[in-house]
Write a protein that holds these residues in place. Sequence first.
Motif, mmCIF file in Angstrom:
data_model
loop_
_atom_site.group_PDB
_atom_site.id
_atom_site.type_symbol
_atom_site.label_atom_id
_atom_site.label_comp_id
_atom_site.label_asym_id
_atom_site.label_seq_id
_atom_site.Cartn_x
_atom_site.Cartn_y
_atom_site.Cartn_z
ATOM 1 N N THR A 13 0.705 -1.195 -0.055
ATOM 2 C CA THR A 13 -0.076 0.034 0.036
ATOM 3 C C THR A 13 0.921 1.306 -0.022
ATOM 4 O O THR A 13 0.568 2.137 -0.773
ATOM 5 N N ASP A 17 1.014 4.222 -2.680
ATOM 6 C CA ASP A 17 0.797 5.573 -2.338
ATOM 7 C C ASP A 17 1.866 6.411 -2.777
ATOM 8 O O ASP A 17 1.596 7.535 -3.443
ATOM 9 N N ARG A 54 8.416 -4.834 5.813
ATOM 10 C CA ARG A 54 8.170 -3.967 7.070
ATOM 11 C C ARG A 54 8.454 -4.863 8.337
ATOM 12 O O ARG A 54 8.878 -4.283 9.519
ATOM 13 N N SER A 86 4.029 6.658 6.742
ATOM 14 C CA SER A 86 3.915 8.029 7.367
ATOM 15 C C SER A 86 3.901 8.087 8.857
ATOM 16 O O SER A 86 3.901 9.023 9.611
#
Length: 433
Positions: A13, A17, A54, A86
Amino acid sequence: MNAGLGCIADDFTGAADLAALLARSGAQVNLRIGIPEKEALPRADCEVIALKCRTIDRRSAVAEARQAFDWLKASGVSKFFWKYCSTFDSTPKGNIGPIAEALMSDLGASQTIYCPAFPENGRSVFMGHLFVGRQLLSESPLKDHPLTPMRDSCLLRLLEPQVDGAVALIDRNTISLGPDAVREKLKELRNKNVANVIMDAIVPADLQVIAEACHDMPLLTGGSAIAEPLPKLMGMDSLKPAASGPCQVPRTDRKAVVLSGSCSEMSNLQVETYLKTGVPSYRLDPVEISKHGPGEVLAWLRRQDFCVAPLIYATAEPDRVRQAQSRLGPVRAGELVEQAISDCAVAAREIGVGRIVVAGGETSGAVTKALNVTKLQVGPEIAAGVPWCFSRDADQSIALALKSGNFGTQTFFSEALGLLDGGKAGLPDEGGV
Ligand SMILES: Nc1ncnc2c1ncn2[C@@H]1O[C@H](COP(=O)(O)OP(=O)(O)O)[C@@H](O)[C@H]1O
Ligand SMILES: O=C(O)[C@@H](O)C(=O)COP(=O)(O)O
Protein backbone atom coordinates in the motif's frame (compact mmCIF):
# COMPACT_ATOMS: atom_id res chain seq x y z
CA MET A 1 16.31 9.93 -20.51
CA ASN A 2 17.60 11.55 -17.31
CA ALA A 3 18.91 9.60 -14.35
CA GLY A 4 15.49 8.89 -12.86
CA LEU A 5 14.35 8.12 -9.33
CA GLY A 6 14.54 4.58 -7.96
CA CYS A 7 12.22 3.90 -5.04
CA ILE A 8 11.99 0.98 -2.64
CA ALA A 9 8.86 0.69 -0.50
CA ASP A 10 8.50 -1.51 2.57
CA ASP A 11 4.93 -2.55 1.83
CA PHE A 12 2.50 -2.64 -1.07
CA THR A 13 0.00 0.00 0.00
CA GLY A 14 2.97 2.26 0.73
CA ALA A 15 4.34 1.61 -2.75
CA ALA A 16 0.97 2.41 -4.34
CA ASP A 17 0.76 5.56 -2.20
CA LEU A 18 4.21 6.67 -3.34
CA ALA A 19 3.49 5.83 -6.98
CA ALA A 20 0.29 7.91 -6.83
CA LEU A 21 2.02 10.94 -5.38
CA LEU A 22 4.87 10.78 -7.90
CA ALA A 23 2.34 10.39 -10.73
CA ARG A 24 0.59 13.62 -9.67
CA SER A 25 3.49 15.49 -11.31
CA GLY A 26 2.75 13.86 -14.66
CA ALA A 27 5.94 11.81 -14.50
CA GLN A 28 5.93 8.24 -15.82
CA VAL A 29 5.81 5.79 -12.92
CA ASN A 30 6.26 2.03 -12.95
CA LEU A 31 5.03 0.16 -9.89
CA ARG A 32 6.87 -3.17 -9.69
CA ILE A 33 5.75 -5.90 -7.37
CA GLY A 34 8.78 -7.53 -5.77
CA ILE A 35 12.23 -7.52 -7.27
CA PRO A 36 11.89 -7.51 -11.06
CA GLU A 37 13.47 -10.04 -13.38
CA LYS A 38 16.75 -8.84 -14.90
CA GLU A 39 15.18 -8.16 -18.30
CA ALA A 40 12.10 -6.31 -16.94
CA LEU A 41 12.81 -3.05 -18.76
CA PRO A 42 12.05 -0.44 -20.15
CA ARG A 43 12.41 1.78 -17.18
CA ALA A 44 10.23 4.78 -16.42
CA ASP A 45 11.50 8.04 -14.92
CA CYS A 46 10.16 6.87 -11.55
CA GLU A 47 10.54 3.22 -10.66
CA VAL A 48 8.83 2.03 -7.48
CA ILE A 49 9.60 -1.46 -6.19
CA ALA A 50 7.12 -2.81 -3.64
CA LEU A 51 8.61 -5.10 -1.04
CA LYS A 52 6.91 -6.75 1.92
CA CYS A 53 9.70 -6.17 4.41
CA ARG A 54 8.23 -3.98 7.13
CA THR A 55 7.88 -6.72 9.71
CA ILE A 56 10.34 -9.39 8.56
CA ASP A 57 13.67 -9.92 10.30
CA ARG A 58 16.30 -7.26 9.82
CA ARG A 59 18.82 -9.33 7.89
CA SER A 60 16.25 -10.48 5.30
CA ALA A 61 14.82 -6.96 5.01
CA VAL A 62 18.24 -5.45 4.29
CA ALA A 63 19.04 -8.23 1.81
CA GLU A 64 15.76 -7.65 -0.08
CA ALA A 65 16.23 -3.88 -0.14
CA ARG A 66 19.76 -4.34 -1.48
CA GLN A 67 18.50 -6.63 -4.26
CA ALA A 68 15.93 -4.00 -5.24
CA PHE A 69 18.62 -1.33 -5.09
CA ASP A 70 20.92 -3.38 -7.34
CA TRP A 71 18.14 -3.79 -9.93
CA LEU A 72 17.40 -0.07 -9.88
CA LYS A 73 21.07 0.80 -10.18
CA ALA A 74 21.53 -1.62 -13.08
CA SER A 75 18.54 0.01 -14.80
CA GLY A 76 20.43 3.32 -14.81
CA VAL A 77 18.91 5.06 -11.79
CA SER A 78 21.26 7.27 -9.80
CA LYS A 79 18.99 8.77 -7.14
CA PHE A 80 17.10 6.67 -4.61
CA PHE A 81 14.13 6.94 -2.28
CA TRP A 82 13.42 4.59 0.64
CA LYS A 83 9.69 4.69 1.44
CA TYR A 84 8.27 3.62 4.80
CA CYS A 85 5.07 4.40 6.61
CA SER A 86 4.00 7.96 7.38
CA THR A 87 3.45 6.70 10.92
CA PHE A 88 6.98 5.24 11.04
CA ASP A 89 5.54 1.74 11.56
CA SER A 90 8.28 -0.67 12.52
CA THR A 91 8.93 -3.41 15.03
CA PRO A 92 11.21 -2.66 18.04
CA LYS A 93 14.13 -4.09 16.02
CA GLY A 94 12.84 -2.04 13.09
CA ASN A 95 14.02 -2.09 9.51
CA ILE A 96 13.74 1.61 8.65
CA GLY A 97 17.19 2.62 9.94
CA PRO A 98 19.11 -0.52 8.89
CA ILE A 99 17.88 -0.28 5.30
CA ALA A 100 18.66 3.45 5.13
CA GLU A 101 22.18 2.85 6.45
CA ALA A 102 22.77 -0.12 4.11
CA LEU A 103 21.72 1.95 1.09
CA MET A 104 23.83 4.91 2.24
CA SER A 105 26.81 2.61 2.56
CA ASP A 106 26.26 1.13 -0.94
CA LEU A 107 25.95 4.64 -2.37
CA GLY A 108 28.91 6.01 -0.46
CA ALA A 109 26.54 8.64 0.99
CA SER A 110 27.44 10.21 4.32
CA GLN A 111 23.97 11.45 5.22
CA THR A 112 20.25 11.06 4.57
CA ILE A 113 17.01 12.54 5.83
CA TYR A 114 14.01 10.85 7.48
CA CYS A 115 10.79 12.66 6.61
CA PRO A 116 7.62 10.64 7.26
CA ALA A 117 5.27 13.67 7.38
CA PHE A 118 2.18 13.51 5.14
CA PRO A 119 0.12 16.60 6.05
CA GLU A 120 -2.67 15.83 3.56
CA ASN A 121 -3.36 12.65 5.54
CA GLY A 122 -2.87 14.28 8.94
CA ARG A 123 0.67 13.06 9.64
CA SER A 124 2.95 15.82 10.88
CA VAL A 125 6.26 15.95 12.70
CA PHE A 126 6.98 18.72 15.20
CA MET A 127 10.10 18.87 17.37
CA GLY A 128 10.78 15.31 16.27
CA HIS A 129 7.41 14.03 17.53
CA LEU A 130 5.00 12.40 15.12
CA PHE A 131 1.34 13.39 15.24
CA VAL A 132 -1.64 11.63 13.66
CA GLY A 133 -4.20 14.38 13.29
CA ARG A 134 -4.14 16.14 16.67
CA GLN A 135 -2.93 13.09 18.58
CA LEU A 136 0.60 12.00 19.33
CA LEU A 137 1.40 8.78 17.46
CA SER A 138 1.58 6.86 20.76
CA GLU A 139 -1.90 8.07 21.74
CA SER A 140 -3.41 7.45 18.29
CA PRO A 141 -5.06 4.20 17.15
CA LEU A 142 -1.63 3.17 15.81
CA LYS A 143 -0.76 2.17 19.39
CA ASP A 144 -2.95 -0.91 18.82
CA HIS A 145 -1.64 -2.02 15.41
CA PRO A 146 -1.68 -5.85 15.29
CA LEU A 147 1.94 -6.16 14.06
CA THR A 148 3.65 -2.82 14.69
CA PRO A 149 2.04 -1.17 17.74
CA MET A 150 3.55 2.33 17.96
CA ARG A 151 3.97 3.20 21.66
CA ASP A 152 6.43 6.10 21.32
CA SER A 153 6.00 9.30 19.28
CA CYS A 154 9.59 10.54 19.44
CA LEU A 155 11.31 9.76 16.14
CA LEU A 156 14.76 10.26 17.66
CA ARG A 157 14.04 7.59 20.27
CA LEU A 158 12.49 5.29 17.65
CA LEU A 159 15.34 5.63 15.17
CA GLU A 160 18.39 5.64 17.47
CA PRO A 161 18.23 1.93 18.41
CA GLN A 162 17.83 1.03 14.71
CA VAL A 163 21.00 2.71 13.42
CA ASP A 164 24.76 2.72 13.96
CA GLY A 165 25.35 6.36 12.95
CA ALA A 166 24.41 9.47 14.90
CA VAL A 167 20.82 10.83 14.76
CA ALA A 168 19.77 14.50 14.91
CA LEU A 169 16.75 16.65 14.21
CA ILE A 170 16.25 19.66 11.97
CA ASP A 171 13.28 21.30 13.61
CA ARG A 172 10.56 23.52 12.24
CA ASN A 173 12.40 26.70 13.29
CA THR A 174 15.09 25.93 10.72
CA ILE A 175 12.68 24.59 8.08
CA SER A 176 10.69 27.84 8.30
CA LEU A 177 13.82 29.76 7.24
CA GLY A 178 13.88 28.08 3.83
CA PRO A 179 16.05 25.71 1.76
CA ASP A 180 19.35 27.56 2.26
CA ALA A 181 19.04 27.37 6.03
CA VAL A 182 18.21 23.66 5.79
CA ARG A 183 21.22 23.02 3.54
CA GLU A 184 23.45 24.93 5.96
CA LYS A 185 22.17 22.92 8.93
CA LEU A 186 22.67 19.63 7.07
CA LYS A 187 26.25 20.65 6.31
CA GLU A 188 26.86 21.55 9.94
CA LEU A 189 25.51 18.14 11.01
CA ARG A 190 27.56 16.37 8.33
CA ASN A 191 30.69 18.02 9.69
CA LYS A 192 29.78 16.50 13.06
CA ASN A 193 29.37 13.08 11.39
CA VAL A 194 25.60 13.00 11.81
CA ALA A 195 24.35 10.55 9.20
CA ASN A 196 20.67 10.33 10.09
CA VAL A 197 18.67 13.54 10.12
CA ILE A 198 15.01 13.62 11.09
CA MET A 199 13.01 16.45 9.55
CA ASP A 200 10.09 18.30 11.11
CA ALA A 201 7.27 19.08 8.67
CA ILE A 202 3.76 20.23 9.41
CA VAL A 203 2.39 21.68 6.19
CA PRO A 204 3.03 20.91 2.49
CA ALA A 205 5.16 24.09 2.22
CA ASP A 206 7.61 22.55 4.73
CA LEU A 207 7.96 19.52 2.46
CA GLN A 208 8.65 21.77 -0.52
CA VAL A 209 11.44 23.50 1.43
CA ILE A 210 12.95 20.16 2.46
CA ALA A 211 12.69 18.72 -1.06
CA GLU A 212 14.36 21.82 -2.53
CA ALA A 213 17.17 21.57 0.00
CA CYS A 214 17.69 17.82 -0.34
CA HIS A 215 16.76 16.65 -3.84
CA ASP A 216 20.44 16.39 -4.78
CA MET A 217 21.17 13.83 -2.06
CA PRO A 218 21.77 10.34 -3.48
CA LEU A 219 19.29 8.85 -0.99
CA LEU A 220 16.19 10.35 0.59
CA THR A 221 13.89 8.48 2.97
CA GLY A 222 10.38 9.11 4.19
CA GLY A 223 6.68 8.84 3.56
CA SER A 224 5.25 9.48 0.12
CA ALA A 225 4.60 13.20 0.55
CA ILE A 226 8.25 14.30 0.57
CA ALA A 227 8.67 12.52 -2.78
CA GLU A 228 5.81 14.39 -4.49
CA PRO A 229 7.91 17.47 -5.48
CA LEU A 230 10.91 15.40 -6.63
CA PRO A 231 9.98 14.73 -10.30
CA LYS A 232 9.72 18.47 -10.97
CA LEU A 233 12.83 19.34 -8.96
CA MET A 234 14.74 16.64 -10.84
CA GLY A 235 13.46 17.94 -14.19
CA MET A 236 12.30 14.53 -15.35
CA ASP A 237 11.93 13.98 -19.10
CA SER A 238 8.43 12.53 -18.83
CA LEU A 239 7.14 15.85 -17.45
CA LYS A 240 7.62 17.42 -20.88
CA PRO A 241 4.25 18.07 -22.53
CA ALA A 242 5.09 15.85 -25.51
CA ALA A 243 5.68 12.86 -23.27
CA SER A 244 2.69 13.32 -21.00
CA GLY A 245 -0.81 12.30 -21.98
CA PRO A 246 -4.03 11.08 -20.43
CA CYS A 247 -3.62 7.92 -18.39
CA GLN A 248 -5.10 4.99 -20.32
CA VAL A 249 -7.35 3.04 -18.00
CA PRO A 250 -7.66 -0.58 -19.11
CA ARG A 251 -11.06 -2.21 -19.32
CA THR A 252 -11.73 -4.53 -16.43
CA ASP A 253 -14.61 -6.87 -15.72
CA ARG A 254 -17.20 -5.14 -13.51
CA LYS A 255 -17.34 -8.09 -11.12
CA ALA A 256 -15.77 -6.93 -7.87
CA VAL A 257 -14.89 -8.03 -4.35
CA VAL A 258 -13.73 -6.15 -1.26
CA LEU A 259 -11.15 -7.85 0.99
CA SER A 260 -10.22 -6.23 4.29
CA GLY A 261 -7.44 -7.52 6.54
CA SER A 262 -6.64 -4.20 8.13
CA CYS A 263 -7.63 -3.63 11.76
CA SER A 264 -7.03 0.11 11.78
CA GLU A 265 -9.65 2.42 13.25
CA MET A 266 -10.41 3.77 9.78
CA SER A 267 -10.76 0.31 8.23
CA ASN A 268 -13.14 -0.68 11.05
CA LEU A 269 -15.25 2.38 10.22
CA GLN A 270 -15.08 1.68 6.47
CA VAL A 271 -16.15 -1.94 6.95
CA GLU A 272 -19.01 -0.90 9.27
CA THR A 273 -20.17 1.71 6.75
CA TYR A 274 -19.97 -0.70 3.82
CA LEU A 275 -21.89 -3.36 5.77
CA LYS A 276 -24.71 -0.84 6.27
CA THR A 277 -25.25 -0.80 2.50
CA GLY A 278 -26.56 -4.37 2.90
CA VAL A 279 -23.76 -5.94 0.90
CA PRO A 280 -23.25 -9.73 1.40
CA SER A 281 -20.37 -10.28 3.80
CA TYR A 282 -18.27 -12.95 5.45
CA ARG A 283 -16.33 -12.34 8.66
CA LEU A 284 -13.05 -14.25 8.93
CA ASP A 285 -11.95 -15.38 12.37
CA PRO A 286 -8.28 -16.41 12.64
CA VAL A 287 -9.03 -18.93 15.41
CA GLU A 288 -11.69 -20.62 13.24
CA ILE A 289 -9.33 -20.68 10.23
CA SER A 290 -6.61 -22.24 12.40
CA LYS A 291 -9.01 -25.09 13.21
CA HIS A 292 -10.86 -25.64 9.94
CA GLY A 293 -8.88 -23.86 7.20
CA PRO A 294 -10.37 -21.49 4.62
CA GLY A 295 -12.77 -24.04 3.02
CA GLU A 296 -15.94 -22.39 4.37
CA VAL A 297 -15.14 -18.88 3.16
CA LEU A 298 -14.08 -20.19 -0.24
CA ALA A 299 -17.36 -22.10 -0.61
CA TRP A 300 -19.25 -18.94 0.43
CA LEU A 301 -17.28 -16.88 -2.07
CA ARG A 302 -18.17 -19.18 -4.95
CA ARG A 303 -21.89 -18.66 -4.28
CA GLN A 304 -21.72 -14.86 -4.49
CA ASP A 305 -23.02 -12.41 -7.05
CA PHE A 306 -19.94 -10.28 -7.71
CA CYS A 307 -21.96 -7.56 -9.40
CA VAL A 308 -22.74 -6.32 -5.87
CA ALA A 309 -19.10 -6.43 -4.69
CA PRO A 310 -19.36 -8.66 -1.60
CA LEU A 311 -17.10 -8.11 1.39
CA ILE A 312 -14.78 -10.56 3.13
CA TYR A 313 -13.14 -9.12 6.22
CA ALA A 314 -11.04 -10.03 9.23
CA THR A 315 -11.11 -6.40 10.32
CA ALA A 316 -11.83 -6.28 14.04
CA GLU A 317 -11.61 -4.00 17.07
CA PRO A 318 -8.41 -4.12 19.18
CA ASP A 319 -10.00 -6.35 21.89
CA ARG A 320 -11.03 -8.98 19.39
CA VAL A 321 -7.59 -8.86 17.73
CA ARG A 322 -5.91 -9.30 21.13
CA GLN A 323 -8.10 -12.33 21.86
CA ALA A 324 -7.08 -14.02 18.61
CA GLN A 325 -3.43 -13.08 19.19
CA SER A 326 -3.43 -14.49 22.71
CA ARG A 327 -4.60 -17.85 21.27
CA LEU A 328 -2.38 -17.92 18.17
CA GLY A 329 0.37 -15.31 18.62
CA PRO A 330 0.35 -12.09 16.56
CA VAL A 331 2.45 -13.42 13.70
CA ARG A 332 0.50 -16.68 13.24
CA ALA A 333 -2.86 -14.86 13.51
CA GLY A 334 -1.69 -12.39 10.85
CA GLU A 335 -0.39 -15.11 8.55
CA LEU A 336 -3.61 -17.13 8.77
CA VAL A 337 -5.71 -14.12 7.84
CA GLU A 338 -3.35 -13.05 5.04
CA GLN A 339 -3.33 -16.58 3.59
CA ALA A 340 -7.14 -16.93 3.74
CA ILE A 341 -7.68 -13.52 2.11
CA SER A 342 -5.11 -14.35 -0.59
CA ASP A 343 -6.90 -17.65 -1.28
CA CYS A 344 -10.12 -15.67 -1.68
CA ALA A 345 -8.45 -13.25 -4.11
CA VAL A 346 -7.14 -16.10 -6.24
CA ALA A 347 -10.55 -17.84 -6.22
CA ALA A 348 -12.29 -14.57 -7.14
CA ARG A 349 -9.87 -14.06 -9.98
CA GLU A 350 -10.57 -17.58 -11.28
CA ILE A 351 -14.29 -16.75 -11.26
CA GLY A 352 -13.53 -13.72 -13.46
CA VAL A 353 -13.61 -10.91 -10.90
CA GLY A 354 -11.87 -7.91 -12.46
CA ARG A 355 -11.81 -5.43 -9.58
CA ILE A 356 -10.41 -6.12 -6.15
CA VAL A 357 -10.32 -3.61 -3.32
CA VAL A 358 -7.91 -4.64 -0.56
CA ALA A 359 -7.56 -2.91 2.81
CA GLY A 360 -4.29 -3.26 4.68
CA GLY A 361 -0.62 -3.09 3.75
CA GLU A 362 0.46 -6.61 4.74
CA THR A 363 -2.84 -7.92 3.40
CA SER A 364 -2.30 -6.15 0.07
CA GLY A 365 1.20 -7.62 -0.14
CA ALA A 366 -0.11 -11.13 0.40
CA VAL A 367 -2.96 -10.71 -2.12
CA THR A 368 -0.85 -9.12 -4.85
CA LYS A 369 1.83 -11.77 -4.53
CA ALA A 370 -0.77 -14.56 -4.63
CA LEU A 371 -2.21 -13.08 -7.83
CA ASN A 372 1.26 -13.23 -9.39
CA VAL A 373 1.10 -9.60 -10.40
CA THR A 374 4.54 -8.23 -11.29
CA LYS A 375 3.87 -4.73 -12.57
CA LEU A 376 1.07 -2.22 -12.07
CA GLN A 377 0.00 0.82 -13.98
CA VAL A 378 -1.00 3.67 -11.68
CA GLY A 379 -4.48 5.05 -12.36
CA PRO A 380 -6.74 7.65 -10.75
CA GLU A 381 -6.48 8.36 -7.02
CA ILE A 382 -9.53 7.29 -5.02
CA ALA A 383 -8.32 9.07 -1.90
CA ALA A 384 -5.01 10.79 -1.10
CA GLY A 385 -2.35 8.12 -1.54
CA VAL A 386 -4.70 5.37 -2.74
CA PRO A 387 -4.81 4.96 -6.52
CA TRP A 388 -6.55 2.36 -8.61
CA CYS A 389 -3.78 0.24 -10.12
CA PHE A 390 -4.05 -1.95 -13.20
CA SER A 391 -2.24 -5.12 -14.04
CA ARG A 392 -1.96 -6.03 -17.67
CA ASP A 393 0.67 -8.69 -17.47
CA ALA A 394 -1.73 -11.51 -16.68
CA ASP A 395 -4.23 -13.17 -19.04
CA GLN A 396 -6.85 -10.55 -18.26
CA SER A 397 -6.66 -6.97 -16.92
CA ILE A 398 -7.29 -6.64 -13.26
CA ALA A 399 -7.88 -3.50 -11.23
CA LEU A 400 -6.50 -3.40 -7.71
CA ALA A 401 -7.08 -0.74 -5.08
CA LEU A 402 -4.52 -1.29 -2.32
CA LYS A 403 -5.67 0.81 0.62
CA SER A 404 -3.39 1.67 3.47
CA GLY A 405 -5.15 0.81 6.72
CA ASN A 406 -5.57 4.38 7.78
CA PHE A 407 -6.29 6.12 4.51
CA GLY A 408 -9.54 7.05 2.79
CA THR A 409 -12.85 8.33 4.07
CA GLN A 410 -15.62 6.35 5.75
CA THR A 411 -17.25 5.51 2.40
CA PHE A 412 -13.99 4.47 0.72
CA PHE A 413 -15.13 1.08 -0.59
CA SER A 414 -18.17 2.45 -2.40
CA GLU A 415 -16.17 5.43 -3.66
CA ALA A 416 -13.47 3.15 -5.06
CA LEU A 417 -15.97 1.01 -6.95
CA GLY A 418 -17.95 4.04 -8.10
CA LEU A 419 -14.86 5.64 -9.54
CA LEU A 420 -14.38 2.83 -12.05
CA ASP A 421 -18.02 2.94 -13.04
CA GLY A 422 -17.49 6.20 -14.87
CA GLY A 423 -17.64 8.45 -11.81
CA LYS A 424 -15.18 11.14 -10.84
CA ALA A 425 -12.36 9.77 -12.97
CA GLY A 426 -14.34 10.53 -16.11
CA LEU A 427 -13.60 7.08 -17.44
CA PRO A 428 -15.41 5.75 -20.45
CA ASP A 429 -18.24 3.33 -19.72
CA GLU A 430 -16.30 0.11 -19.44
CA GLY A 431 -19.33 -2.06 -20.06
CA GLY A 432 -17.81 -5.13 -18.42
CA VAL A 433 -16.43 -8.05 -20.30
N1 LIG B 1 -9.02 -10.43 13.48
C1 LIG B 1 -7.69 -10.42 13.42
N2 LIG B 1 -6.95 -10.92 14.44
C2 LIG B 1 -5.60 -10.88 14.38
N3 LIG B 1 -4.88 -10.41 13.35
C3 LIG B 1 -5.57 -9.91 12.29
C4 LIG B 1 -7.00 -9.91 12.29
N4 LIG B 1 -7.42 -9.35 11.14
C5 LIG B 1 -6.32 -9.04 10.45
N5 LIG B 1 -5.20 -9.38 11.14
C6 LIG B 1 -3.80 -9.16 10.71
O1 LIG B 1 -3.40 -7.86 11.07
C7 LIG B 1 -2.45 -7.38 10.13
C8 LIG B 1 -2.94 -6.05 9.61
O2 LIG B 1 -1.90 -5.45 8.91
P1 LIG B 1 -2.13 -4.73 7.53
O3 LIG B 1 -2.76 -5.63 6.54
O4 LIG B 1 -0.79 -4.15 7.16
O5 LIG B 1 -3.14 -3.57 7.86
P2 LIG B 1 -2.83 -2.00 8.07
O6 LIG B 1 -2.66 -1.43 6.72
O7 LIG B 1 -4.00 -1.48 8.81
O8 LIG B 1 -1.53 -1.90 8.81
C9 LIG B 1 -2.36 -8.42 9.00
O9 LIG B 1 -1.24 -9.25 9.19
C10 LIG B 1 -3.66 -9.19 9.20
O10 LIG B 1 -3.57 -10.51 8.69
O1 LIG C 1 2.82 6.12 4.44
C1 LIG C 1 1.74 5.60 4.72
O2 LIG C 1 1.06 5.89 5.71
C2 LIG C 1 1.25 4.50 3.81
O3 LIG C 1 1.76 4.62 2.53
C3 LIG C 1 1.68 3.18 4.36
O4 LIG C 1 2.81 2.79 4.27
C4 LIG C 1 0.62 2.50 5.03
O5 LIG C 1 0.92 1.23 5.59
P1 LIG C 1 -0.33 0.36 6.10
O6 LIG C 1 -1.11 1.21 7.06
O7 LIG C 1 0.26 -0.85 6.74
O8 LIG C 1 -1.16 0.02 4.90
